[in-house]
Scaffold this motif. Structure first.
Motif, PDB file in Angstrom:
ATOM      1  N   ARG A   1      12.926  18.457 -67.286  1.00 38.42           N
ATOM      2  CA  ARG A   1      13.552  18.522 -68.619  1.00 38.42           C
ATOM      3  C   ARG A   1      13.395  17.204 -69.386  1.00 38.42           C
ATOM      4  O   ARG A   1      13.238  17.218 -70.604  1.00 38.42           O
ATOM      5  N   ASP A   2      13.472  16.078 -68.678  1.00 39.38           N
ATOM      6  CA  ASP A   2      13.299  14.792 -69.355  1.00 39.38           C
ATOM      7  C   ASP A   2      11.907  14.687 -69.959  1.00 39.38           C
ATOM      8  O   ASP A   2      11.735  14.163 -71.067  1.00 39.38           O
ATOM      9  N   ALA A   3      10.912  15.165 -69.236  1.00 39.29           N
ATOM     10  CA  ALA A   3       9.536  15.132 -69.746  1.00 39.29           C
ATOM     11  C   ALA A   3       9.398  16.039 -70.966  1.00 39.29           C
ATOM     12  O   ALA A   3       8.747  15.667 -71.948  1.00 39.29           O
ATOM     13  N   VAL A   4      10.030  17.207 -70.914  1.00 33.64           N
ATOM     14  CA  VAL A   4      10.001  18.116 -72.066  1.00 33.64           C
ATOM     15  C   VAL A   4      10.634  17.437 -73.276  1.00 33.64           C
ATOM     16  O   VAL A   4      10.068  17.446 -74.370  1.00 33.64           O
ATOM     17  N   ASP A   5      11.795  16.826 -73.073  1.00 33.54           N
ATOM     18  CA  ASP A   5      12.483  16.147 -74.167  1.00 33.54           C
ATOM     19  C   ASP A   5      11.634  15.032 -74.755  1.00 33.54           C
ATOM     20  O   ASP A   5      11.567  14.858 -75.978  1.00 33.54           O
ATOM     21  N   GLU A   6      10.964  14.285 -73.890  1.00 35.44           N
ATOM     22  CA  GLU A   6      10.118  13.192 -74.358  1.00 35.44           C
ATOM     23  C   GLU A   6       8.913  13.730 -75.130  1.00 35.44           C
ATOM     24  O   GLU A   6       8.536  13.178 -76.171  1.00 35.44           O
TER      25      GLU A   6
ATOM     26  N   ILE B   1       8.807  16.503 -76.814  1.00 38.21           N
ATOM     27  CA  ILE B   1       9.331  16.987 -78.094  1.00 38.21           C
ATOM     28  C   ILE B   1       9.495  15.822 -79.057  1.00 38.21           C
ATOM     29  O   ILE B   1       9.075  15.888 -80.220  1.00 38.21           O
ATOM     30  N   GLU B   2      10.092  14.732 -78.572  1.00 35.36           N
ATOM     31  CA  GLU B   2      10.317  13.566 -79.418  1.00 35.36           C
ATOM     32  C   GLU B   2       8.988  12.986 -79.915  1.00 35.36           C
ATOM     33  O   GLU B   2       8.826  12.712 -81.108  1.00 35.36           O
ATOM     34  N   LEU B   3       8.047  12.817 -79.001  1.00 27.67           N
ATOM     35  CA  LEU B   3       6.746  12.257 -79.375  1.00 27.67           C
ATOM     36  C   LEU B   3       5.999  13.165 -80.349  1.00 27.67           C
ATOM     37  O   LEU B   3       5.399  12.688 -81.317  1.00 27.67           O
ATOM     38  N   ALA B   4       6.025  14.461 -80.088  1.00 27.17           N
ATOM     39  CA  ALA B   4       5.336  15.405 -80.965  1.00 27.17           C
ATOM     40  C   ALA B   4       5.960  15.407 -82.357  1.00 27.17           C
ATOM     41  O   ALA B   4       5.247  15.477 -83.366  1.00 27.17           O
TER      42      ALA B   4
END
Length: 84
Positions: free
Chosen positions: A16-21, A23-26
């Motif tokens: 989930r942390d990778a998904v959140d990151e 999303i933020e970067l995109a």
């Protein structure tokens, strides 16, 4: 492997942390393709960011696509943008 590829790999494995990151970067990059991929994979946070980014970029086609799939927030943003 690039940092972005590593994040994608971790996200695909359920991190989930990778998904959140991602999303933020995109969102920062205005990367609708990445956000769409994450949203289509079931991330409601990515869908929210996709709507926000598409609105900022004036990407009416993306908002239309989401609205046609039943996303009310996208439909509302599309209505706002096309009223102006």
């Amino acid at each position: 492997m690039s940092e972005l590829d590593e994040l994608r790999k971790r996200a695909a494995a359920g991190d989930r942390d990778a998904v959140d990151e991602l999303i933020e970067l995109a969102g920062e990059r205005g990367d609708l393709d990445e956000l769409r991929r994450l949203a289509d994979g079931g991330s409601s946070d990515a869908a929210d960011q996709l709507i926000e980014t598409a609105t900022e970029l004036g990407a009416l086609d993306e908002l239309r696509r989401l609205a046609e799939r039943g996303n009310q927030a996208a439909a509302d943003q599309l209505a706002e943008l096309t009223e102006e």
